[in-house]
Structures are given as structure tokens and as C-alpha cells.
Design a protein around this motif. Structure first.
Motif, PDB file in Angstrom:
ATOM      1  N   ALA A 238      14.223   5.658   9.982  1.00 12.86           N
ATOM      2  CA  ALA A 238      15.627   5.875   9.595  1.00 12.86           C
ATOM      3  C   ALA A 238      16.369   4.807  10.322  1.00 12.86           C
ATOM      4  O   ALA A 238      17.311   4.373   9.726  1.00 12.86           O
ATOM      5  N   GLN A 239      16.040   4.195  11.433  1.00 16.08           N
ATOM      6  CA  GLN A 239      16.951   3.216  12.009  1.00 16.08           C
ATOM      7  C   GLN A 239      16.847   2.059  11.270  1.00 16.08           C
ATOM      8  O   GLN A 239      17.874   1.189  11.185  1.00 16.08           O
ATOM      9  N   LEU A 240      15.659   1.511  10.739  1.00 14.68           N
ATOM     10  CA  LEU A 240      15.562   0.442   9.855  1.00 14.68           C
ATOM     11  C   LEU A 240      16.220   0.775   8.636  1.00 14.68           C
ATOM     12  O   LEU A 240      16.799  -0.442   8.067  1.00 14.68           O
ATOM     13  N   ASN A 241      16.341   1.795   8.316  1.00 15.76           N
ATOM     14  CA  ASN A 241      16.788   1.995   6.772  1.00 15.76           C
ATOM     15  C   ASN A 241      18.294   1.844   6.964  1.00 15.76           C
ATOM     16  O   ASN A 241      19.241   1.372   6.072  1.00 15.76           O
ATOM     17  N   TYR A 242      18.765   2.260   8.217  1.00 16.85           N
ATOM     18  CA  TYR A 242      20.412   2.156   8.282  1.00 16.85           C
ATOM     19  C   TYR A 242      20.668   0.765   8.512  1.00 16.85           C
ATOM     20  O   TYR A 242      21.771   0.161   7.869  1.00 16.85           O
TER      21      TYR A 242
ATOM     22  N   GLN B 273       3.739   2.294   7.506  1.00 13.79           N
ATOM     23  CA  GLN B 273       2.210   2.130   7.496  1.00 13.79           C
ATOM     24  C   GLN B 273       1.383   1.986   8.517  1.00 13.79           C
ATOM     25  O   GLN B 273       0.289   3.183   8.727  1.00 13.79           O
ATOM     26  N   CYS B 274       1.917   1.550   9.543  1.00 13.69           N
ATOM     27  CA  CYS B 274       1.163   1.572  10.777  1.00 13.69           C
ATOM     28  C   CYS B 274       1.213   2.678  11.856  1.00 13.69           C
ATOM     29  O   CYS B 274       0.156   3.181  12.284  1.00 13.69           O
ATOM     30  N   GLN B 275       2.255   3.284  11.665  1.00  9.47           N
ATOM     31  CA  GLN B 275       2.223   4.728  12.156  1.00  9.47           C
ATOM     32  C   GLN B 275       1.430   5.564  11.589  1.00  9.47           C
ATOM     33  O   GLN B 275       1.048   6.554  12.278  1.00  9.47           O
ATOM     34  N   ASN B 276       0.878   5.401  10.490  1.00 11.96           N
ATOM     35  CA  ASN B 276       0.053   6.373   9.696  1.00 11.96           C
ATOM     36  C   ASN B 276      -1.412   5.526   9.601  1.00 11.96           C
ATOM     37  O   ASN B 276      -2.213   5.831   8.825  1.00 11.96           O
ATOM     38  N   GLY B 277      -1.744   4.715  10.684  1.00 11.03           N
ATOM     39  CA  GLY B 277      -2.916   4.301  10.645  1.00 11.03           C
ATOM     40  C   GLY B 277      -3.567   3.208   9.697  1.00 11.03           C
ATOM     41  O   GLY B 277      -4.647   2.981   9.688  1.00 11.03           O
TER      42      GLY B 277
ATOM     43  N   GLY C  75       0.668  -1.216   0.004  1.00  7.54           N
ATOM     44  CA  GLY C  75      -0.107  -0.084   0.031  1.00  7.54           C
ATOM     45  C   GLY C  75       0.770   1.154  -0.169  1.00  7.54           C
ATOM     46  O   GLY C  75       0.156   2.302   0.207  1.00  7.54           O
ATOM     47  N   HIS C  76       2.393   1.119  -0.335  1.00  8.48           N
ATOM     48  CA  HIS C  76       2.890   2.561  -0.008  1.00  8.48           C
ATOM     49  C   HIS C  76       4.156   2.009  -1.188  1.00  8.48           C
ATOM     50  O   HIS C  76       4.588   1.142  -1.222  1.00  8.48           O
ATOM     51  N   ASP C  77       4.483   3.247  -1.963  1.00  8.04           N
ATOM     52  CA  ASP C  77       5.484   3.199  -2.898  1.00  8.04           C
ATOM     53  C   ASP C  77       6.731   3.008  -2.312  1.00  8.04           C
ATOM     54  O   ASP C  77       7.046   3.314  -1.251  1.00  8.04           O
ATOM     55  N   HIS C  78       7.822   2.865  -2.951  1.00  4.17           N
ATOM     56  CA  HIS C  78       9.362   2.668  -2.587  1.00  4.17           C
ATOM     57  C   HIS C  78       9.688   4.024  -1.595  1.00  4.17           C
ATOM     58  O   HIS C  78       9.221   5.181  -2.115  1.00  4.17           O
ATOM     59  N   MET C  79      10.591   3.901  -0.735  1.00  2.56           N
ATOM     60  CA  MET C  79      10.718   4.879   0.247  1.00  2.56           C
ATOM     61  C   MET C  79      12.393   4.974   0.299  1.00  2.56           C
ATOM     62  O   MET C  79      13.039   4.177   0.563  1.00  2.56           O
ATOM     63  N   LEU C  80      12.802   6.250   0.088  1.00  7.47           N
ATOM     64  CA  LEU C  80      14.235   6.750   0.206  1.00  7.47           C
ATOM     65  C   LEU C  80      14.203   7.410   1.676  1.00  7.47           C
ATOM     66  O   LEU C  80      13.563   7.666   2.070  1.00  7.47           O
ATOM     67  N   PRO C  81      15.437   7.345   2.111  1.00  6.93           N
ATOM     68  CA  PRO C  81      15.751   7.818   3.530  1.00  6.93           C
ATOM     69  C   PRO C  81      15.225   9.161   3.503  1.00  6.93           C
ATOM     70  O   PRO C  81      15.702  10.136   2.758  1.00  6.93           O
ATOM     71  N   ASP C  82      14.633   9.639   4.651  1.00  7.37           N
ATOM     72  CA  ASP C  82      14.208  10.980   4.548  1.00  7.37           C
ATOM     73  C   ASP C  82      13.608  11.151   6.094  1.00  7.37           C
ATOM     74  O   ASP C  82      13.158  10.405   6.733  1.00  7.37           O
ATOM     75  N   VAL C  83      14.074  12.493   6.402  1.00  6.83           N
ATOM     76  CA  VAL C  83      13.971  12.852   8.016  1.00  6.83           C
ATOM     77  C   VAL C  83      12.423  12.820   8.193  1.00  6.83           C
ATOM     78  O   VAL C  83      11.942  12.598   9.314  1.00  6.83           O
ATOM     79  N   ALA C  84      11.568  13.104   7.112  1.00  4.65           N
ATOM     80  CA  ALA C  84      10.106  13.010   7.439  1.00  4.65           C
ATOM     81  C   ALA C  84       9.551  11.903   7.859  1.00  4.65           C
ATOM     82  O   ALA C  84       8.447  11.844   8.686  1.00  4.65           O
TER      83      ALA C  84
ATOM     84  N   ALA D 260      13.966  -8.100   3.330  1.00  3.42           N
ATOM     85  CA  ALA D 260      12.863  -8.398   4.578  1.00  3.42           C
ATOM     86  C   ALA D 260      13.097  -7.016   5.486  1.00  3.42           C
ATOM     87  O   ALA D 260      11.981  -6.726   6.045  1.00  3.42           O
ATOM     88  N   VAL D 261      14.221  -6.431   5.777  1.00  5.51           N
ATOM     89  CA  VAL D 261      14.391  -5.372   6.320  1.00  5.51           C
ATOM     90  C   VAL D 261      13.278  -4.479   5.930  1.00  5.51           C
ATOM     91  O   VAL D 261      12.658  -3.286   6.535  1.00  5.51           O
ATOM     92  N   TYR D 262      13.640  -4.008   4.524  1.00  6.61           N
ATOM     93  CA  TYR D 262      12.753  -2.836   3.854  1.00  6.61           C
ATOM     94  C   TYR D 262      11.424  -3.269   3.853  1.00  6.61           C
ATOM     95  O   TYR D 262      10.676  -2.110   4.113  1.00  6.61           O
ATOM     96  N   VAL D 263      10.892  -4.418   4.022  1.00  6.45           N
ATOM     97  CA  VAL D 263       9.344  -4.817   4.146  1.00  6.45           C
ATOM     98  C   VAL D 263       9.099  -4.283   5.494  1.00  6.45           C
ATOM     99  O   VAL D 263       8.086  -3.399   5.479  1.00  6.45           O
ATOM    100  N   VAL D 264       9.738  -4.472   6.397  1.00  4.67           N
ATOM    101  CA  VAL D 264       9.277  -4.136   7.756  1.00  4.67           C
ATOM    102  C   VAL D 264       9.404  -2.603   7.967  1.00  4.67           C
ATOM    103  O   VAL D 264       8.452  -2.052   8.680  1.00  4.67           O
ATOM    104  N   LEU D 265      10.201  -1.978   7.186  1.00  7.47           N
ATOM    105  CA  LEU D 265      10.299  -0.712   7.166  1.00  7.47           C
ATOM    106  C   LEU D 265       9.352   0.054   6.777  1.00  7.47           C
ATOM    107  O   LEU D 265       8.577   0.904   7.476  1.00  7.47           O
ATOM    108  N   ILE D 266       8.612  -0.390   5.503  1.00  6.75           N
ATOM    109  CA  ILE D 266       7.560   0.013   4.941  1.00  6.75           C
ATOM    110  C   ILE D 266       6.189   0.001   5.813  1.00  6.75           C
ATOM    111  O   ILE D 266       5.360   0.550   6.213  1.00  6.75           O
ATOM    112  N   LEU D 267       6.225  -1.568   6.388  1.00  4.16           N
ATOM    113  CA  LEU D 267       5.135  -1.730   7.193  1.00  4.16           C
ATOM    114  C   LEU D 267       5.141  -0.983   8.330  1.00  4.16           C
ATOM    115  O   LEU D 267       3.955  -0.484   9.130  1.00  4.16           O
ATOM    116  N   VAL D 268       6.270  -0.494   9.151  1.00  5.96           N
ATOM    117  CA  VAL D 268       6.267   0.340  10.222  1.00  5.96           C
ATOM    118  C   VAL D 268       5.647   1.715  10.065  1.00  5.96           C
ATOM    119  O   VAL D 268       4.798   2.233  10.547  1.00  5.96           O
TER     120      VAL D 268
END
Length: 291
Positions: A217-221, A274-278, A202-211, A264-272
Motif C-alpha cells: 500500500a505504501q509503495l502504491n501511494y 511476490q517475495c512476500q509470497n515465497g 509472474g503476477h498480473d496488474h495490481m490495483l490498490p487493495d488492503v489484502a 519503476a515504483v510499480y515494478v518494485v511493488l509487484i516484486l515485493v
């Protein structure tokens, strides 16, 4: 591989709630715990290794058994204490890789490549282990920051931590490494999700961003550390003779495993995110896929 204060009898639902239950993974429980028949069957089917850890940090395995448990749930296993970093009590020998003779006192500049061979600490595989150690340590820091996340995501992270430990064990022992999984989701499914996140997550690719905030950010690292490990492993296991003939590498299983683990880490990053945004309903949908 998390340590839990567990009930005397471990049920199937308890395992699913508190552990990632990755196929071929490892869990740790308190000595004296037993399993219901359904829980034991799940451990056997998934070939999950059980180790016991007491309140002093001492680690035990079932006597004469270092693979998936095959216990009668009505009986407590007979345990033996092992080194916390190993599954046996084999004392390493000190055969030197350079002079091919036994070394009575191990020099500070050398370390064990395995239970038989000493090598200089500059050996490429020792360098790889150092990077694995750093990656595992950072993964645990990320886990500590995920205590408020949904259980499914915490279990996914437990699977990632467990797999990093399995990579280290596989590299040291030479045992083959399976592909990583997140719970019931295979490496192939994870690969598909990571390449088409908008379709599946449900969300497109995510590049590192402070937003995206600190946890993303920790998951991306962590994802970047795993990718760095993959590149290091490729360099370490590149076989010059095979490179000249067919471009092959030794331990392709480790390189491929790290490649899939970064997904796998990238998938968890996106899911986190998504959950933070309801978008917690996404997790319910994933859980229903395995029901």
C-alpha cells in the motif's frame, strides 16, 4: 544516497551490495574511504557522483570536481565542504524577477529560483519543488519499511530515491535529466515489465487493495505521488507558445523521467508482493540477467 559505515577500502562487491549503482546516480561515504581499482572503474563507467558525509552531517566533494570521480585508488581525494543541498558554495544573488533589481534583504514571500533570481513563492516551479520534497520524504519512509526486504529490492528503492533527488537538481540547475534505471535494468526494460507484469514478473496488474498489506500500500501511494508529480510537471513546463504551434513542452526530459519512474515504483511493488509470497527465485532470475 544512503549513508553506510564503510570499510577503509571500498570494493566492487561492496558497492553492488550496499548501493543501487544507478547510472548517473550518487552515493555517500565516510571521509577517508578509498576505492579498489575495480570499484573505481565501476564508478567511472557508471558516472556515479561520490560525496562524503561525516558523523556531524557535513558534506564534502572532491575539490574542483562535482562529476563522477576519476581518482587514483591509492590516494585520498582533497575534499572541500559544500552545502548539504548543493554541490558548490556559490552564494545566491537577489535579483528580483518582478522588478529586475537587486534586493538587499530577501522578503519572506520570495525565494530563489536559482543562484541568480528571486521569485514569489507562488511561482509554479517552486510549487513543483515542494511536491518533489514531499515525494522524496515519503520515499525515504518507504525505504525505512523495507529493511527486511532482499538486498536487490532495497537497492532498487535506493535508485528511486537517488533519481528523485536528481530530478530536483536537474530542475534547479537546468542540467539535462537522463531516464531512470534500476541497477543494470534500463528504463525501456522497466517499461516493458510494468506493462506486461504477468509475463516478466509472474503476477498480473495490481490495483490498490488492503489484502496486499501495508508495504505494498505504501509503495502504491508512492507510485501515485510520482504520477501526481508528472502531471504537475507537465502543467508547469507547458509552453503556451509551443502549445499553440506544436503542442510541445519545455523540460520534456523531466516529464518523461517521472513517467518512467512511476513504472519503476510499480515494478518494485509487484516484486515485493511476490517475495512476500515465497517467489524470491524471481529476484535470482533478474540478478542472473545482469551477471
Amino acid at each position: 544516497m544512503d549513508k553506510h559505515t564503510s570499510p577503509k577500502y571500498i570494493t566492487e562487491s561492496y558497492l553492488l551490495q550496499h548501493f543501487g549503482m544507478r547510472h548517473g546516480g550518487e552515493i555517500q561515504l565516510e571521509p577517508g574511504t578509498r576505492f579498489t581499482p575495480a570499484a573505481q572503474e565501476m564508478l567511472n563507467e557508471k558516472k556515479i557522483i561520490v560525496r562524503w558525509r561525516d558523523d556531524k552531517g557535513q558534506v564534502f566533494v572532491e575539490k574542483s570536481q562535482s562529476t563522477a570521480q576519476q581518482l587514483d585508488s591509492d590516494n585520498s581525494p582533497e575534499l572541500e565542504k559544500v552545502h548539504p543541498l548543493k554541490s558548490n558554495n556559490v552564494r545566491p544573488t537577489n535579483a528580483c524577477m518582478l522588478c529586475h533589481s537587486d534586493v538587499s534583504d530577501k522578503p519572506a514571500l520570495m525565494t530563489h529560483l536559482d543562484d541568480k533570481m528571486l521569485v514569489p513563492k507562488t511561482h509554479p516551479r517552486i510549487s513543483l519543488r515542494g511536491k518533489l520534497d514531499a515525494c522524496i520524504s515519503y520515499c525515504v519512509l518507504v525505504q525505512c519499511e523495507m529493511v527486511q526486504q532482499p538486498d536487490l529490492l532495497k537497492n532498487f528503492m535506493a535508485d528511486i530515491r537517488s533519481y528523485l533527488g536528481q530530478i530536483l537538481q536537474s530542475e534547479v540547475t537546468g542540467q539535462p535529466l537522463p531516464e531512470p534505471s534500476l541497477g543494470e535494468f534500463s528504463a525501456a526494460v522497466i517499461h516493458q515489465w510494468s506493462h506486461h507484469p504477468l509475463k516478466y514478473l509472474g503476477h498480473d496488474h495490481m490495483l490498490p487493495d488492503v489484502a496486499y498489506g501495508p508495504l505494498v500500500a505504501q509503495l502504491n501511494y508512492l507510485r501515485a505521488l510520482v504520477r501526481e508529480l508528472e502531471l504537475t510537471a507537465t502543467k508547469v513546463f507547458l509552453d503556451d507558445s509551443m502549445q499553440l504551434s506544436s503542442g510541445g513542452i519545455n523540460r520534456e526530459d523531466i516529464v518523461a523521467g517521472l513517467n518512467r519512474l512511476s513504472s519503476a515504483v510499480y515494478v518494485v511493488l509487484i516484486l515485493v508482493w511476490q517475495c512476500q509470497n515465497g517467489q524470491e527465485e524471481l529476484l535470482k532470475g533478474l540478478a542472473n540477467e545482469t551477471a
